[in-house]
Motif scaffolding. Structure first.
Motif, PDB file in Angstrom:
ATOM      1  N   GLN A 197      34.964  28.910  -5.276  1.00 25.86           N
ATOM      2  CA  GLN A 197      34.106  29.049  -4.087  1.00 25.86           C
ATOM      3  C   GLN A 197      33.187  30.269  -4.169  1.00 25.86           C
ATOM      4  O   GLN A 197      32.274  30.413  -3.355  1.00 25.86           O
ATOM      5  CB  GLN A 197      34.931  29.108  -2.801  1.00 25.86           C
ATOM      6  CG  GLN A 197      35.855  30.305  -2.656  1.00 25.86           C
ATOM      7  CD  GLN A 197      37.271  29.990  -3.100  1.00 25.86           C
ATOM      8  OE1 GLN A 197      37.483  29.234  -4.038  1.00 25.86           O
ATOM      9  NE2 GLN A 197      38.241  30.558  -2.396  1.00 25.86           N
ATOM     10  N   HIS A 198      33.415  31.162  -5.139  1.00 26.15           N
ATOM     11  CA  HIS A 198      32.573  32.350  -5.262  1.00 26.15           C
ATOM     12  C   HIS A 198      31.608  32.268  -6.442  1.00 26.15           C
ATOM     13  O   HIS A 198      30.842  33.206  -6.672  1.00 26.15           O
ATOM     14  CB  HIS A 198      33.445  33.598  -5.394  1.00 26.15           C
ATOM     15  CG  HIS A 198      34.290  33.871  -4.184  1.00 26.15           C
ATOM     16  ND1 HIS A 198      33.807  33.742  -2.907  1.00 26.15           N
ATOM     17  CD2 HIS A 198      35.585  34.247  -4.064  1.00 26.15           C
ATOM     18  CE1 HIS A 198      34.772  34.029  -2.046  1.00 26.15           C
ATOM     19  NE2 HIS A 198      35.857  34.325  -2.722  1.00 26.15           N
TER      20      HIS A 198
ATOM     21  N   HIS B 246      27.738  32.501  -5.409  1.00 24.73           N
ATOM     22  CA  HIS B 246      27.296  33.844  -5.029  1.00 24.73           C
ATOM     23  C   HIS B 246      27.239  34.758  -6.250  1.00 24.73           C
ATOM     24  O   HIS B 246      26.268  35.509  -6.427  1.00 24.73           O
ATOM     25  CB  HIS B 246      28.237  34.426  -3.972  1.00 24.73           C
ATOM     26  CG  HIS B 246      27.873  35.812  -3.534  1.00 24.73           C
ATOM     27  ND1 HIS B 246      26.732  36.087  -2.817  1.00 24.73           N
ATOM     28  CD2 HIS B 246      28.482  37.012  -3.739  1.00 24.73           C
ATOM     29  CE1 HIS B 246      26.655  37.392  -2.575  1.00 24.73           C
ATOM     30  NE2 HIS B 246      27.706  37.974  -3.129  1.00 24.73           N
ATOM     31  N   LEU B 247      28.248  34.674  -7.103  1.00 28.95           N
ATOM     32  CA  LEU B 247      28.278  35.535  -8.280  1.00 28.95           C
ATOM     33  C   LEU B 247      27.151  35.186  -9.247  1.00 28.95           C
ATOM     34  O   LEU B 247      26.541  36.080  -9.853  1.00 28.95           O
ATOM     35  CB  LEU B 247      29.634  35.433  -8.977  1.00 28.95           C
ATOM     36  CG  LEU B 247      29.925  36.441 -10.090  1.00 28.95           C
ATOM     37  CD1 LEU B 247      29.607  37.865  -9.655  1.00 28.95           C
ATOM     38  CD2 LEU B 247      31.356  36.326 -10.546  1.00 28.95           C
TER      39      LEU B 247
ATOM     40  N   TYR C 223      43.084  36.410  -6.836  1.00 32.60           N
ATOM     41  CA  TYR C 223      42.137  36.564  -5.726  1.00 32.60           C
ATOM     42  C   TYR C 223      42.565  35.706  -4.536  1.00 32.60           C
ATOM     43  O   TYR C 223      42.607  36.192  -3.391  1.00 32.60           O
ATOM     44  CB  TYR C 223      40.731  36.177  -6.187  1.00 32.60           C
ATOM     45  CG  TYR C 223      39.624  36.521  -5.215  1.00 32.60           C
ATOM     46  CD1 TYR C 223      39.525  35.886  -3.974  1.00 32.60           C
ATOM     47  CD2 TYR C 223      38.666  37.474  -5.544  1.00 32.60           C
ATOM     48  CE1 TYR C 223      38.516  36.195  -3.084  1.00 32.60           C
ATOM     49  CE2 TYR C 223      37.647  37.793  -4.652  1.00 32.60           C
ATOM     50  CZ  TYR C 223      37.574  37.157  -3.434  1.00 32.60           C
ATOM     51  OH  TYR C 223      36.576  37.477  -2.555  1.00 32.60           O
TER      52      TYR C 223
ATOM     53  N   TRP D 169      36.077  39.802  -0.302  1.00 33.53           N
ATOM     54  CA  TRP D 169      35.030  40.304  -1.205  1.00 33.53           C
ATOM     55  C   TRP D 169      34.372  41.575  -0.654  1.00 33.53           C
ATOM     56  O   TRP D 169      33.883  41.601   0.471  1.00 33.53           O
ATOM     57  CB  TRP D 169      33.973  39.234  -1.387  1.00 33.53           C
ATOM     58  CG  TRP D 169      32.887  39.531  -2.373  1.00 33.53           C
ATOM     59  CD1 TRP D 169      31.899  40.461  -2.264  1.00 33.53           C
ATOM     60  CD2 TRP D 169      32.680  38.870  -3.633  1.00 33.53           C
ATOM     61  NE1 TRP D 169      31.081  40.417  -3.362  1.00 33.53           N
ATOM     62  CE2 TRP D 169      31.538  39.457  -4.220  1.00 33.53           C
ATOM     63  CE3 TRP D 169      33.334  37.844  -4.312  1.00 33.53           C
ATOM     64  CZ2 TRP D 169      31.033  39.036  -5.463  1.00 33.53           C
ATOM     65  CZ3 TRP D 169      32.831  37.433  -5.549  1.00 33.53           C
ATOM     66  CH2 TRP D 169      31.701  38.025  -6.102  1.00 33.53           C
TER      67      TRP D 169
ATOM     68  N   TRP E 105      31.053  43.154  -6.397  1.00 28.30           N
ATOM     69  CA  TRP E 105      31.173  43.005  -7.840  1.00 28.30           C
ATOM     70  C   TRP E 105      30.623  44.280  -8.454  1.00 28.30           C
ATOM     71  O   TRP E 105      29.545  44.742  -8.091  1.00 28.30           O
ATOM     72  CB  TRP E 105      30.349  41.792  -8.280  1.00 28.30           C
ATOM     73  CG  TRP E 105      30.095  41.669  -9.752  1.00 28.30           C
ATOM     74  CD1 TRP E 105      31.016  41.659 -10.756  1.00 28.30           C
ATOM     75  CD2 TRP E 105      28.813  41.512 -10.383  1.00 28.30           C
ATOM     76  NE1 TRP E 105      30.396  41.489 -11.972  1.00 28.30           N
ATOM     77  CE2 TRP E 105      29.048  41.401 -11.776  1.00 28.30           C
ATOM     78  CE3 TRP E 105      27.510  41.436  -9.914  1.00 28.30           C
ATOM     79  CZ2 TRP E 105      28.015  41.232 -12.701  1.00 28.30           C
ATOM     80  CZ3 TRP E 105      26.480  41.267 -10.826  1.00 28.30           C
ATOM     81  CH2 TRP E 105      26.738  41.165 -12.203  1.00 28.30           C
TER      82      TRP E 105
ATOM     83  N   PHE F  21      26.881  37.391   3.315  1.00 33.68           N
ATOM     84  CA  PHE F  21      27.981  36.818   2.535  1.00 33.68           C
ATOM     85  C   PHE F  21      29.283  37.579   2.781  1.00 33.68           C
ATOM     86  O   PHE F  21      30.332  36.977   3.047  1.00 33.68           O
ATOM     87  CB  PHE F  21      27.644  36.836   1.047  1.00 33.68           C
ATOM     88  CG  PHE F  21      28.780  36.361   0.177  1.00 33.68           C
ATOM     89  CD1 PHE F  21      29.030  35.007   0.025  1.00 33.68           C
ATOM     90  CD2 PHE F  21      29.618  37.271  -0.456  1.00 33.68           C
ATOM     91  CE1 PHE F  21      30.091  34.564  -0.754  1.00 33.68           C
ATOM     92  CE2 PHE F  21      30.676  36.837  -1.238  1.00 33.68           C
ATOM     93  CZ  PHE F  21      30.916  35.483  -1.387  1.00 33.68           C
TER      94      PHE F  21
ATOM     95  N   GLU G 104      32.715  36.289   4.621  1.00 29.30           N
ATOM     96  CA  GLU G 104      34.006  36.292   3.930  1.00 29.30           C
ATOM     97  C   GLU G 104      35.060  37.012   4.765  1.00 29.30           C
ATOM     98  O   GLU G 104      36.223  36.585   4.835  1.00 29.30           O
ATOM     99  CB  GLU G 104      33.877  36.951   2.554  1.00 29.30           C
ATOM    100  CG  GLU G 104      33.224  36.071   1.512  1.00 29.30           C
ATOM    101  CD  GLU G 104      34.062  34.831   1.232  1.00 29.30           C
ATOM    102  OE1 GLU G 104      35.161  34.960   0.662  1.00 29.30           O
ATOM    103  OE2 GLU G 104      33.626  33.723   1.610  1.00 29.30           O
TER     104      GLU G 104
END
Length: 333
Positions: A184-185, A188-189, A271, A281, A284, A322, A326
């Motif tokens: 699911q991430h 975005h990543l 995670y 989150w 990163w 985002f 989350e």
């Protein structure tokens, strides 16, 4: 004040540490959150051991009117934090921050670093604009990180809510590698990877950890925050983190961060499990360790007014949306 000042932009000399501490006091009084900036002995040790690389703007009379630094969080930290930025209130408007930030990039390049990350305040957009000017990109948001006790001289200060920090990363050179995150991430990543222009192979394989977890916990009692650094994701990760949280929660901690090494193939599974403990989150951080990227997750114990978070541009707003979404999603679990 002389409108034609041209300070020397240089690395901090040990004999100038008392002048730096005077600058900190002119900028923040006694409210600066990192006590090392008031402690000559600890600053000397950090400079000598190269944990901190300090850059200053210095006048002919040895007065320091600006400072920033690269700070390493241990020997395994490959991309250090770029922070401790301050400019004497009497000398703002002379591009001091820009000059010392440029020198900081030169220092980072001379050290052969893959890049560095930084946290910008969100009660105003000025420091964000400075990082954007050097092509840094937004990578996360730390909600309610800063207490209300910090006061920046000459700038708008905080209300009665803890202030959030927008995370940026400035890439200098890439070291492509594999990373493991929940499916699911991935979207975005991937958007962040495109923005920062780094190459990664993303895997969503959910593999449980094996063996014994290795982690370290640091507590900043003044700021009421703690950081759990996971060095190895073992089968007992959740039990280990629960034990740490029990200790921290008795200390009236406002927020806890957890650094998850996403180069380990158990990271995606970990995670999802950590969400069950309320972690979500944060940011990163590419190349944080010599082994590769981490995700800095966060768990918040106090209310924060997210409407006070100011982003300098749309990219920051997207990251903000985002992270807040989350937080809301995980809070409902």
């Amino acid at each position: 004040m002389d409108d034609t000042i041209s300070p020397e932009i240089t690395t901090l000399a040990l004999e100038d540490i008392p002048h730096l501490i005077e600058c900190v006091r002119r900028c923040y009084g006694d409210s600066y959150p990192n006590p090392i900036m008031y402690d000559a002995a600890k600053l000397t040790d950090a400079i000598v051991t190269k944990k901190i690389h300090s850059i200053v703007a210095k006048l002919g009379n040895n007065q320091i009117i600006g400072h920033c630094a690269l700070t390493f969080n241990g020997s395994e930290n490959a991309s250090p934090e770029a922070g401790k930025m301050m400019v004497d209130p009497n000398y703002r408007g002379h591009h001091i921050a820009e000059l010392i930030a440029k020198k900081r990039i030169e220092i980072a390049q001379s050290l052969g670093l893959p890049g560095f990350w930084t946290e910008c305040v969100t009660n105003h957009p000025y420091s964000q604009h400075e990082m954007i000017a050097f092509n840094a990109k937004e990578t996360g948001l730390f909600i309610g990180d800063v207490p209300t006790t910090i006061a920046m001289q000459g700038l708008q200060n905080f209300s009665d809510t803890r202030m959030s920090l927008l995370a940026f990363y400035l890439p200098l050179k890439d070291r492509p590698h594999n990373i493991y995150v929940p499916s699911q991430h991935t979207e975005h990543l991937n958007a962040l990877l495109t923005s920062v222009n780094l190459q990664r192979t993303i895997s969503n394989v959910s593999t449980p950890g094996i063996g014994k977890t290795k982690l370290r916990t640091e507590i900043d009692s003044k700021d009421q925050v703690a950081n759990i650094s996971v060095d190895y994701i073992g089968a007992d990760l959740i039990a280990s983190v629960k034990t740490e949280l029990q200790k921290l929660e008795s200390l009236n901690i406002a927020s806890v961060y957890l650094d998850l090494p996403i180069t380990q193939n158990a990271a995606a599974h970990a995670y999802i499990e950590l969400e069950g403990l309320g972690f979500f989150w944060g940011s990163w951080i590419p190349h944080f360790s010599t082994k590769g990227d981490i995700l800095r997750l966060q768990k918040i114990y106090q209310t924060v007014n997210v409407n006070e978070i100011i982003c300098a541009r749309e990219q920051g707003e997207e990251v903000k949306k985002f992270v807040i979404s989350e937080w809301e999603r995980v809070s409902k679990k």
